[in-house]
Design a protein around this motif. Structure first.
Motif, PDB file in Angstrom:
ATOM      1  N   TRP A 359     -10.240  57.564  18.924  1.00  0.00           N
ATOM      2  CA  TRP A 359      -9.644  56.889  17.763  1.00  0.00           C
ATOM      3  C   TRP A 359      -8.568  57.753  17.108  1.00  0.00           C
ATOM      4  CZ3 TRP A 359      -8.972  52.211  16.452  1.00  0.00           C
ATOM      5  CH2 TRP A 359      -8.698  51.822  15.140  1.00  0.00           C
ATOM      6  N   PRO A 364      -1.256  54.769  13.736  1.00  0.00           N
ATOM      7  CA  PRO A 364      -1.421  53.727  12.727  1.00  0.00           C
ATOM      8  C   PRO A 364      -0.720  52.436  13.177  1.00  0.00           C
ATOM      9  CG  PRO A 364      -0.890  55.813  11.674  1.00  0.00           C
ATOM     10  CD  PRO A 364      -0.716  56.025  13.150  1.00  0.00           C
ATOM     11  N   HIS A 391     -15.314  54.279  10.210  1.00  0.00           N
ATOM     12  CA  HIS A 391     -13.855  54.369  10.148  1.00  0.00           C
ATOM     13  C   HIS A 391     -13.300  53.259   9.261  1.00  0.00           C
ATOM     14  CE1 HIS A 391     -13.717  57.390  13.365  1.00  0.00           C
ATOM     15  NE2 HIS A 391     -14.695  56.703  13.917  1.00  0.00           N
ATOM     16  N   ASP A 393     -10.345  52.749   8.413  1.00  0.00           N
ATOM     17  CA  ASP A 393      -9.040  52.263   8.856  1.00  0.00           C
ATOM     18  C   ASP A 393      -9.142  51.383  10.096  1.00  0.00           C
ATOM     19  OD1 ASP A 393      -9.821  54.298  10.557  1.00  0.00           O
ATOM     20  OD2 ASP A 393      -7.854  55.258  10.648  1.00  0.00           O
ATOM     21  N   SER A 395     -10.584  47.805  12.129  1.00  0.00           N
ATOM     22  CA  SER A 395     -11.044  46.421  11.965  1.00  0.00           C
ATOM     23  C   SER A 395     -11.109  45.743  13.326  1.00  0.00           C
ATOM     24  CB  SER A 395     -10.114  45.633  11.035  1.00  0.00           C
ATOM     25  OG  SER A 395      -8.826  45.508  11.614  1.00  0.00           O
ATOM     26  N   LYS A 418      -6.050  49.626  14.193  1.00  0.00           N
ATOM     27  CA  LYS A 418      -5.969  50.677  13.174  1.00  0.00           C
ATOM     28  C   LYS A 418      -4.991  50.255  12.086  1.00  0.00           C
ATOM     29  CE  LYS A 418      -6.371  55.137  13.976  1.00  0.00           C
ATOM     30  NZ  LYS A 418      -6.125  56.569  14.376  1.00  0.00           N
ATOM     31  N   ARG A 419      -5.428  50.395  10.845  1.00  0.00           N
ATOM     32  CA  ARG A 419      -4.581  50.000   9.731  1.00  0.00           C
ATOM     33  C   ARG A 419      -3.259  50.784   9.746  1.00  0.00           C
ATOM     34  NH1 ARG A 419      -7.792  51.408   5.546  1.00  0.00           N
ATOM     35  NH2 ARG A 419      -6.623  53.356   5.243  1.00  0.00           N
TER      36      ARG A 419
END
Length: 420
Positions: A359, A364, A391, A393, A395, A418-419
């Motif tokens: 990850w 980002p 995590h 960040d 989803s 990842k955001r």
């Protein structure tokens, strides 16, 4: 062809698996020790070794019904199991199977089991239909799965467990992925038809054969026109959605089927990583056959970032992490008997560190496809829940469990974003 040799070596594999060894590894050692095996002997060895594991539940059940007490000699039991497989599930001449098995049993100890083996196998031939009917009343014999495994499927897949169990003991199909840079399913079906190979399309780039053939018989295989890959495994690249000019990491890449598929779909910067240097060579060989020479290959533990990672984050990561392989037991039937109820929890703990390390390599706004070939929720949906909890960040909106069917093995996929 020497049926006796194939039978003897297959019995050795059965004894080794009973002792906890992996069937593929055992077969590799046996073949290395017997380089003079003919193609027919190799084929017979493969069939008996795999078939004896595929139907081990019914074979042990029927053998048990023929005995007054359990056998305490593993070599003897393995020879009888492989002979019963040949008698019940193949078209080998029964008298030849019995004669060769009895001769092999006669070489155990001082030959004291010869008449016993002869009586057991000949009685089986007389009572086969009755024994087979009794298998239907015993779940382990009927589904050829351990009792704990059946209970797990019934508990976690109450609407589908019966179909899953039936699929897991069937023979796996030989499915091909057509290299879209050279054609599609329709054009390749025409090549197969011209070669006299019957097949049908599963989608625009996947075809499945009516019967398995040697890869050398596949039109254009050596030129990279097509690869052998399960239909469920083919979904990984589609879910990852590789784009031109992206930097993509395929972690745990061997043997390279998914790596090649990604490169067929996009002109991207590919890094293929695997902890096993020997298995990584298979990735290199596969990519070379497909005509992809630009991928970067690294043999390293993905968790040890310092050993392979240069700090430049990836647009996409395929995290095809180690698991119990419970979704692919059709191809590896020994897995059914080697796994234990606690194994999924153990591999899930191993997965955590790997997923967390990978990850950090996702940029980002990027994505990571968490993939397993398992049906056990500890390694799949529960693992995903724990990862998302760790995590903030991360989803994931649409995890997918692909259940085993006649067309595909079992897989779990979760595209984690990842955001930005």
């Amino acid at each position: 062809m020497s049926m006796a040799l194939a039978q003897k070596l297959a019995a050795e594999t059965a004894a080794a698996v009973a002792a906890g060894q992996n069937l593929q590894d055992v077969l590799a050692r046996i073949r290395a020790a017997h380089p003079d095996l003919s193609a027919q002997e190799n084929g017979a060895l493969q069939d008996i070794a795999y078939g004896s594991q595929r139907y081990l539940g019914s074979l042990k059940f029927m053998l048990g019904k023929l005995l007054n007490k359990p056998i305490d000699n593993q070599e003897l039991e393995s020879l009888l199991i492989t002979a019963l497989y040949q008698l019940h599930y193949t078209r080998n001449a029964p008298h030849a199977v019995v004669n060769e098995a009895v001769e092999a049993v006669g070489r155990i100890g001082r030959g004291q089991y010869r008449s016993f083996a002869n009586a057991v196998l000949r009685r089986f031939l007389h009572e086969r239909d009755k024994l087979a009917s009794w298998c239907k009343a015993d779940d382990v014999a009927k589904y050829n799965l351990p009792r704990w495994w059946l209970a797990y499927l019934q508990n976690h897949y109450p609407k589908h467990w019966h179909n899953i169990a039936a699929a897991l003991q069937s023979h796996p199909p030989m499915t091909l992925r057509v290299n879209r840079r050279h054609g599609n399913a329709e054009s390749y079906l025409a090549k197969l038809a011209a070669a006299g190979i019957e097949a049908r399309a599963l989608d625009d780039y996947a075809v499945t054969l009516a019967e398995a053939v040697p890869v050398g018989s596949l039109p254009g295989f050596s030129d990279g026109l097509v690869s052998v890959q399960d239909f469920g495994a083919q979904q990984a690249a589609y879910l990852l959605q590789p784009q031109n000019d992206e930097r993509i990491l395929d972690a745990c890449a061997a043997p390279g089927g998914k790596t090649g598929h990604i490169l067929e779909m996009a002109d991207c910067g590919m890094t293929a990583l695997d902890i096993d240097a020997g298995r990584l060579k298979r990735v290199a060989d596969n990519l070379s056959r497909l005509g992809f020479q630009t991928a970067s290959l690294a043999a390293a533990d993905a968790r040890d970032l310092a050993s392979w990672y240069d700090g430049r984050q990836f647009d996409a990561v395929l995290a095809d992490v180690p698991c119990t392989a419970s979704g692919v037991v059709r191809r590896n039937p020994d897995i059914k008997w080697l796994r234990r109820p606690t194994d999924a929890a153990k591999t899930a703990r191993q997965q955590e560190g790997l997923l967390d390390a990978l990850w950090t390599t996702v940029k980002p706004g990027g994505r990571m496809l968490f993939a397993t070939c398992s049906l056990f929720t500890e390694e799949n949906s529960l693992q995903l829940q724990r990862f998302l909890a760790r995590h903030a960040d991360a989803s994931c909106s649409d995890p997918q469990t692909l259940l085993p069917t006649p067309s595909q093995d079992g897989f779990f996929y979760a595209l984690i974003r990842k955001r930005p």
